[in-house]
Design a protein around this motif. Structure first.
Motif, PDB file in Angstrom:
ATOM      1  N   CYS A  48       0.819  -1.205   0.000  1.00 20.35           N
ATOM      2  CA  CYS A  48       0.000   0.000   0.000  1.00 20.35           C
ATOM      3  C   CYS A  48       0.855   1.258   0.000  1.00 20.35           C
ATOM      4  CB  CYS A  48      -0.929  -0.017   1.214  1.00 20.35           C
ATOM      5  SG  CYS A  48      -2.018   1.415   1.331  1.00 20.35           S
ATOM      6  N   ILE A  49       1.935   1.248   0.764  1.00 18.49           N
ATOM      7  CA  ILE A  49       2.845   2.398   0.794  1.00 18.49           C
ATOM      8  C   ILE A  49       3.412   2.668  -0.591  1.00 18.49           C
ATOM      9  CG2 ILE A  49       5.068   3.225   1.674  1.00 18.49           C
ATOM     10  CD1 ILE A  49       4.390   1.700   4.287  1.00 18.49           C
ATOM     11  N   PHE A  50       3.810   1.598  -1.262  1.00 17.88           N
ATOM     12  CA  PHE A  50       4.371   1.732  -2.613  1.00 17.88           C
ATOM     13  C   PHE A  50       3.321   2.238  -3.605  1.00 17.88           C
ATOM     14  CE2 PHE A  50       4.789  -0.331  -6.792  1.00 17.88           C
ATOM     15  CZ  PHE A  50       5.934   0.325  -7.256  1.00 17.88           C
ATOM     16  N   LEU A  51       2.131   1.617  -3.599  1.00 15.32           N
ATOM     17  CA  LEU A  51       1.093   1.994  -4.559  1.00 15.32           C
ATOM     18  C   LEU A  51       0.586   3.412  -4.330  1.00 15.32           C
ATOM     19  CD1 LEU A  51      -1.136  -1.207  -4.957  1.00 15.32           C
ATOM     20  CD2 LEU A  51       0.523  -0.264  -6.570  1.00 15.32           C
ATOM     21  N   SER A  52       0.434   3.814  -3.069  1.00 14.51           N
ATOM     22  CA  SER A  52      -0.042   5.172  -2.789  1.00 14.51           C
ATOM     23  C   SER A  52       0.972   6.209  -3.254  1.00 14.51           C
ATOM     24  CB  SER A  52      -0.340   5.341  -1.300  1.00 14.51           C
ATOM     25  OG  SER A  52       0.829   5.174  -0.513  1.00 14.51           O
ATOM     26  N   ALA A  53       2.262   5.914  -3.060  1.00 12.52           N
ATOM     27  CA  ALA A  53       3.305   6.836  -3.530  1.00 12.52           C
ATOM     28  C   ALA A  53       3.307   6.902  -5.055  1.00 12.52           C
ATOM     29  CB  ALA A  53       4.664   6.379  -3.017  1.00 12.52           C
ATOM     30  N   LEU A  54       3.119   5.749  -5.700  1.00 16.11           N
ATOM     31  CA  LEU A  54       3.078   5.715  -7.169  1.00 16.11           C
ATOM     32  C   LEU A  54       1.889   6.505  -7.693  1.00 16.11           C
ATOM     33  CD1 LEU A  54       4.192   4.562  -9.832  1.00 16.11           C
ATOM     34  CD2 LEU A  54       2.725   2.559  -9.467  1.00 16.11           C
ATOM     35  N   LEU A  55       0.720   6.290  -7.111  1.00 17.07           N
ATOM     36  CA  LEU A  55      -0.473   7.024  -7.529  1.00 17.07           C
ATOM     37  C   LEU A  55      -0.300   8.526  -7.324  1.00 17.07           C
ATOM     38  CD1 LEU A  55      -3.390   4.816  -6.135  1.00 17.07           C
ATOM     39  CD2 LEU A  55      -2.956   5.344  -8.531  1.00 17.07           C
ATOM     40  N   GLY A  56       0.207   8.897  -6.145  1.00 21.09           N
ATOM     41  CA  GLY A  56       0.407  10.307  -5.853  1.00 21.09           C
ATOM     42  C   GLY A  56       1.372  10.968  -6.828  1.00 21.09           C
ATOM     43  N   SER A  57       2.439  10.263  -7.167  1.00 21.51           N
ATOM     44  CA  SER A  57       3.442  10.814  -8.083  1.00 21.51           C
ATOM     45  C   SER A  57       2.878  10.982  -9.488  1.00 21.51           C
ATOM     46  CB  SER A  57       4.668   9.903  -8.123  1.00 21.51           C
ATOM     47  OG  SER A  57       5.263   9.797  -6.852  1.00 21.51           O
ATOM     48  N   VAL A  58       2.210   9.951  -9.988  1.00 26.86           N
ATOM     49  CA  VAL A  58       1.674   9.989 -11.354  1.00 26.86           C
ATOM     50  C   VAL A  58       0.614  11.077 -11.490  1.00 26.86           C
ATOM     51  CG1 VAL A  58       0.322   8.718 -13.059  1.00 26.86           C
ATOM     52  CG2 VAL A  58       2.193   7.572 -11.854  1.00 26.86           C
ATOM     53  N   ILE A  59      -0.332  11.114 -10.563  1.00 26.55           N
ATOM     54  CA  ILE A  59      -1.405  12.102 -10.650  1.00 26.55           C
ATOM     55  C   ILE A  59      -0.869  13.506 -10.386  1.00 26.55           C
ATOM     56  CG2 ILE A  59      -3.565  12.878  -9.587  1.00 26.55           C
ATOM     57  CD1 ILE A  59      -4.275   9.960  -9.173  1.00 26.55           C
ATOM     58  N   GLY A  60       0.061  13.633  -9.435  1.00 31.72           N
ATOM     59  CA  GLY A  60       0.657  14.936  -9.175  1.00 31.72           C
ATOM     60  C   GLY A  60       1.384  15.490 -10.387  1.00 31.72           C
ATOM     61  N   VAL A  61       2.175  14.664 -11.045  1.00 31.58           N
ATOM     62  CA  VAL A  61       2.893  15.090 -12.253  1.00 31.58           C
ATOM     63  C   VAL A  61       1.910  15.458 -13.357  1.00 31.58           C
ATOM     64  CG1 VAL A  61       4.388  14.290 -14.120  1.00 31.58           C
ATOM     65  CG2 VAL A  61       5.004  13.800 -11.740  1.00 31.58           C
ATOM     66  N   ALA A  62       0.843  14.672 -13.496  1.00 28.27           N
ATOM     67  CA  ALA A  62      -0.154  14.953 -14.530  1.00 28.27           C
ATOM     68  C   ALA A  62      -0.851  16.291 -14.284  1.00 28.27           C
ATOM     69  CB  ALA A  62      -1.183  13.826 -14.576  1.00 28.27           C
ATOM     70  N   LEU A  63      -1.178  16.587 -13.022  1.00 24.15           N
ATOM     71  CA  LEU A  63      -1.835  17.849 -12.699  1.00 24.15           C
ATOM     72  C   LEU A  63      -0.903  19.036 -12.923  1.00 24.15           C
ATOM     73  CD1 LEU A  63      -3.773  16.854  -9.441  1.00 24.15           C
ATOM     74  CD2 LEU A  63      -4.753  17.341 -11.688  1.00 24.15           C
ATOM     75  N   ILE A  64       0.362  18.868 -12.585  1.00 17.72           N
ATOM     76  CA  ILE A  64       1.336  19.946 -12.807  1.00 17.72           C
ATOM     77  C   ILE A  64       1.549  20.165 -14.304  1.00 17.72           C
ATOM     78  CG2 ILE A  64       3.768  20.590 -12.535  1.00 17.72           C
ATOM     79  CD1 ILE A  64       3.704  19.148  -9.820  1.00 17.72           C
ATOM     80  N   ALA A  65       1.665  19.079 -15.060  1.00 16.65           N
ATOM     81  CA  ALA A  65       1.882  19.179 -16.506  1.00 16.65           C
ATOM     82  C   ALA A  65       0.696  19.834 -17.205  1.00 16.65           C
ATOM     83  CB  ALA A  65       2.143  17.791 -17.092  1.00 16.65           C
ATOM     84  N   SER A  66      -0.515  19.605 -16.674  1.00 14.96           N
ATOM     85  CA  SER A  66      -1.711  20.180 -17.294  1.00 14.96           C
ATOM     86  C   SER A  66      -1.947  21.624 -16.867  1.00 14.96           C
ATOM     87  CB  SER A  66      -2.941  19.340 -16.933  1.00 14.96           C
ATOM     88  OG  SER A  66      -3.192  19.388 -15.534  1.00 14.96           O
ATOM     89  N   GLY A  67      -1.143  22.108 -15.923  1.00 13.46           N
ATOM     90  CA  GLY A  67      -1.280  23.475 -15.451  1.00 13.46           C
ATOM     91  C   GLY A  67      -2.362  23.662 -14.404  1.00 13.46           C
ATOM     92  N   LYS A  68      -2.981  22.580 -13.947  1.00 11.89           N
ATOM     93  CA  LYS A  68      -4.032  22.673 -12.941  1.00 11.89           C
ATOM     94  C   LYS A  68      -3.487  22.755 -11.524  1.00 11.89           C
ATOM     95  CE  LYS A  68      -7.461  20.229 -15.746  1.00 11.89           C
ATOM     96  NZ  LYS A  68      -8.395  19.078 -15.810  1.00 11.89           N
ATOM     97  N   LEU A  69      -2.177  22.531 -11.405  1.00 12.20           N
ATOM     98  CA  LEU A  69      -1.563  22.537 -10.077  1.00 12.20           C
ATOM     99  C   LEU A  69      -0.165  23.120 -10.166  1.00 12.20           C
ATOM    100  CD1 LEU A  69      -2.389  21.427  -7.210  1.00 12.20           C
ATOM    101  CD2 LEU A  69      -0.929  19.474  -7.727  1.00 12.20           C
ATOM    102  N   ASP A  70       0.179  23.930  -9.175  1.00 14.63           N
ATOM    103  CA  ASP A  70       1.521  24.487  -9.096  1.00 14.63           C
ATOM    104  C   ASP A  70       2.431  23.513  -8.355  1.00 14.63           C
ATOM    105  OD1 ASP A  70       3.558  26.371  -7.330  1.00 14.63           O
ATOM    106  OD2 ASP A  70       3.210  27.126  -9.356  1.00 14.63           O
TER     107      ASP A  70
END
Length: 259
Positions: free
Chosen positions: A201-223
């Motif tokens: 769970c620790i691994f998967l949550s970190a993976l999910l957070g990283s992927v979605i965080g990068v996607a939001l930053i790349a789309s300009g929806k998140l700083d």
């Protein structure tokens, strides 16, 4: 699947949608110190109390087309999504976990949905939810424990301890530290699932957070400096691990051995 199974599944979906509506209320009110019973739900813009049609899970939002029929203000689809997710999960759980683990699965889904709503709304995982949940699952695991009891206790310590260590390292590196609510939630997940699955769970949550965080930053929806609520990632990863953790680990080990 026969008509009896279909009827049972539809019944569970309706129950889950009803509970999902209540979980929205709990997740939005408890962090603010409000009662989950009174006052009745109302429009956030004009203050009009919701009527019977408005309170129909999922369909109430669709019938009103996502707007208050008094002031025409937009109503967030988050409410409807919470009800839909609750219905789908309640209906699907009997197909995803063993019969005896349903005693754990339904309370777990309920707690995770409430905490997800709270974290998305306020970036807060309230102790008023987490601490009673810890007591509840401690009691349940004394009676329902496919694994030795010590593995659940170790999962609790490793789940919370790992995130504490990550938080200390992040602080030392001058980066945002992990919130204590996230630490407590991961400890709770470890208590429910045991040492092996909480590591996944620790691994998967970190993976999910990283992927979605990068996607939001790349789309300009998140700083890059904007905080992201981590609780929902723990909740999703925790649910995946609880339902499919052992097959996932078997698949991964077979993949490694075949290479």
């Amino acid at each position: 699947m026969g008509w009896e199974a279909w009827s049972y599944t539809v019944f569970l979906f309706i129950v889950g949608a009803l509970f999902g509506s209540f979980f929205n209320v709990v997740g939005l009110r408890v962090p603010k110190g409000l009662s989950v019973v009174t006052p009745r739900s109302s429009c956030g813009s004009c203050g009009r109390q919701l009527n019977a049609i408005d309170l129909i899970p999922i369909f109430g939002w669709l019938i009103r087309k996502g707007r208050c029929h008094t002031c025409n203000a937009s109503i967030s689809p988050v409410y409807m999504v919470g009800e839909l997710v609750g219905g789908l999960l309640f209906a699907a759980l009997p197909f995803m976990v063993s019969l005896h683990e349903l005693w754990i699965a339904y309370p777990l889904v309920s707690v995770l949905l409430i905490l997800t709503v709270s974290d998305l709304a306020y970036m807060l995982l309230p102790n008023k939810i987490i601490y009673p949940a810890m007591l509840l699952f401690t009691g349940l695991r004394l009676f329902v424990h496919p694994l030795p009891i010590w593995q659940y206790a170790l999962g609790f310590m490793v789940g919370g301890g790992t995130l504490i260590l990550i938080s200390l390292v992040a602080t030392w590196m001058g980066k945002p530290a992990m919130g204590f609510g996230d630490i407590r939630l991961m400890a709770l997940v470890g208590l429910v699932m045991g040492i092996k699955l909480v590591l996944l769970c620790i691994f998967l949550s970190a993976l999910l957070g990283s992927v979605i965080g990068v996607a939001l930053i790349a789309s300009g929806k998140l700083d890059r400096r904007s905080p992201i609520p981590y609780g929902p990632f723990i909740a999703v990863a925790g649910l995946v691990c609880f339902c499919f953790g052992d097959p996932l680990m078997t698949w991964y080990m077979d993949l490694i051995l075949w290479q």
